[in-house]
Design a protein around this motif. Structure first.
Motif, short mmCIF file in Angstrom:
data_model
loop_
_atom_site.label_atom_id
_atom_site.label_comp_id
_atom_site.label_asym_id
_atom_site.label_seq_id
_atom_site.Cartn_x
_atom_site.Cartn_y
_atom_site.Cartn_z
N PRO A 5 0.80 -1.23 0.00
CA PRO A 5 0.00 0.00 0.00
C PRO A 5 0.83 1.28 0.00
O PRO A 5 0.45 2.28 -0.62
CB PRO A 5 -0.84 -0.12 1.28
N GLU A 6 1.96 1.27 0.71
CA GLU A 6 2.81 2.45 0.73
C GLU A 6 3.43 2.71 -0.65
O GLU A 6 3.47 3.85 -1.13
CB GLU A 6 3.93 2.29 1.77
N MET A 7 3.91 1.64 -1.28
CA MET A 7 4.53 1.80 -2.59
C MET A 7 3.50 2.12 -3.66
O MET A 7 3.79 2.84 -4.62
CB MET A 7 5.32 0.54 -2.96
N GLU A 8 2.29 1.61 -3.50
CA GLU A 8 1.22 1.96 -4.44
C GLU A 8 0.82 3.43 -4.29
O GLU A 8 0.52 4.12 -5.27
CB GLU A 8 0.01 1.06 -4.22
N THR A 9 0.85 3.93 -3.05
CA THR A 9 0.59 5.35 -2.82
C THR A 9 1.67 6.21 -3.47
O THR A 9 1.38 7.21 -4.13
CB THR A 9 0.51 5.64 -1.31
N GLU A 208 -8.20 -1.25 1.50
CA GLU A 208 -8.48 -0.18 2.46
C GLU A 208 -7.22 0.63 2.74
O GLU A 208 -7.25 1.86 2.79
CB GLU A 208 -9.03 -0.76 3.76
N ALA A 209 -6.10 -0.07 2.92
CA ALA A 209 -4.84 0.61 3.22
C ALA A 209 -4.41 1.53 2.07
O ALA A 209 -3.93 2.65 2.30
CB ALA A 209 -3.75 -0.41 3.52
N ILE A 210 -4.60 1.08 0.85
CA ILE A 210 -4.29 1.92 -0.31
C ILE A 210 -5.19 3.15 -0.32
O ILE A 210 -4.74 4.27 -0.57
CB ILE A 210 -4.45 1.12 -1.62
N GLY A 211 -6.46 2.95 -0.02
CA GLY A 211 -7.41 4.06 0.01
C GLY A 211 -7.03 5.13 1.02
O GLY A 211 -7.27 6.32 0.81
N TYR A 212 -6.42 4.70 2.12
CA TYR A 212 -6.00 5.63 3.17
C TYR A 212 -4.55 6.11 3.00
O TYR A 212 -4.06 6.87 3.83
CB TYR A 212 -6.16 5.00 4.55
N GLY A 213 -3.87 5.65 1.98
CA GLY A 213 -2.50 6.12 1.74
C GLY A 213 -1.42 5.41 2.50
O GLY A 213 -0.31 5.91 2.64
N GLY A 228 0.06 8.15 4.72
CA GLY A 228 0.04 7.91 6.16
C GLY A 228 -1.32 7.83 6.80
O GLY A 228 -1.43 7.62 8.01
N GLY A 229 -2.38 7.94 6.01
CA GLY A 229 -3.72 7.94 6.59
C GLY A 229 -4.14 6.62 7.22
O GLY A 229 -5.08 6.59 8.03
N TYR A 230 -3.44 5.53 6.88
CA TYR A 230 -3.83 4.23 7.45
C TYR A 230 -3.33 4.04 8.88
O TYR A 230 -3.76 3.12 9.57
CB TYR A 230 -3.33 3.09 6.56
N ASN A 231 -2.44 4.92 9.33
CA ASN A 231 -1.92 4.79 10.69
C ASN A 231 -3.03 4.67 11.72
O ASN A 231 -2.95 3.86 12.65
CB ASN A 231 -1.05 6.00 11.03
N ASP A 232 -4.07 5.47 11.58
CA ASP A 232 -5.17 5.49 12.55
C ASP A 232 -6.18 4.38 12.30
O ASP A 232 -7.15 4.25 13.05
CB ASP A 232 -5.88 6.84 12.51
N GLN A 233 -5.98 3.59 11.26
CA GLN A 233 -6.93 2.52 10.93
C GLN A 233 -6.44 1.14 11.35
O GLN A 233 -7.20 0.18 11.28
CB GLN A 233 -7.19 2.51 9.40
#
Length: 269
Positions: A5-9, A208-213, A228-233
């Motif tokens: 997800p991080e690399m896709e972001t 979901e992780a990709i969606g949140y960055g 970094g938006g997935y941190n809180d998820q």
């Protein structure tokens, strides 16, 4: 370590920012971060144009208009920043690619690398990797087929890049939690509905992780509000001692095959 997800972001944002841009200057501060002599790398890359930015597993591929490819693997602690002299982070940079008044700074490439390769060399380098977990080619039936005869624990299997590519420490825990399976489980014990839950968990958690960055702590550029938006998820990862969001039992942290592992011992079975 940045995962799929991080690399896709990064791929998405860098495509928006740099596709079609010309590399006007190359600076190499750490020669071990590249695979050819410094002068040769600079001579080949300077003046080339980025045709596209693609991803394979945890790698990014910068396709250049001169036929070469820059293959990036950030490994542990690596990240990037796109900016200028005014807003760049106060860090040590291993490689800098400049695009006029903006530069892409590669940071923390102590274990990672930016290699200059031919398409054939890239193909050979990436050949051992397993299928992409979100590819239509990895259907539920083909996933089940890959499980036949598979031994080892769930956690170590999920992070095996030759089995399925792109999943690492964080998302293996999140996937196991979503599927309701303990990371210690042996793969050859999984049956019917458990296998289906695992397959669906891989799909849903990564999407979901990709969606949140993803969970990267550092924004890619000054106005970046996605990374970094997935941190809180995260449901279990880095939540040791906190209550499980499903059953309120405390999240446990253990080491499994030398990897830190987070799970709920009550609702994962």
């Amino acid at each position: 370590m940045p995962e799929l997800p991080e690399m896709e972001t990064y791929r998405k944002l860098l495509t928006e920012q740099l596709q079609g841009a010309t590399i006007t200057r190359v600076q190499i501060e750490r020669e071990k971060s590249v695979n050819v002599a410094k002068d040769s790398f600079i001579r080949t890359v300077e003046g080339s144009r980025i045709l596209s930015v693609t991803r394979r597993a945890k790698h990014l591929l910068f396709q250049l208009d001169n036929g070469f490819v820059l293959l990036l693997h950030l490994m542990l602690g690596g990240w990037m920043y796109l900016g200028n002299e005014t807003d760049k982070p106060e860090r040590t940079f291993q490689v800098i690619l400049s695009f006029g008044d903006r530069s892409l700074y590669f940071i923390g490439l102590r274990l990672g690398y930016l290699h200059l390769l031919s398409p054939a060399e890239v193909e050979e380098r990436l050949k051992p990797l397993g299928p992409e977990p979100l590819s239509p080619m990895l259907s539920e039936s083909s996933f089940q087929a890959r499980l036949k005869g598979k031994k080892g624990r769930l956690k170590t299997t999920l992070v095996d890049q030759k089995w399925i590519a792109g999943i690492g420490n964080c998302y293996s825990d999140e996937i196991s939690y979503q599927a309701g399976l303990l990371p210690h489980r042996s793969m050859n014990e999984l049956q019917g509905e458990e296998i289906r839950r695992l397959y669906l968990a891989i799909q849903s958690v990564l999407q979901e992780a990709i969606g949140y960055g993803g969970y990267m702590e550092h924004p890619l550029f000054l106005e970046d509000r996605l990374t970094g938006g997935y941190n809180d998820q995260c449901k279990v990862y880095d939540r040791e001692g906190e209550p499980c969001l499903r059953c309120s039992h405390g999240i446990v942290k253990e080491e499994l095959s030398s990897r830190k592992t987070f799970y709920c011992p009550n609702c994962q079975v």
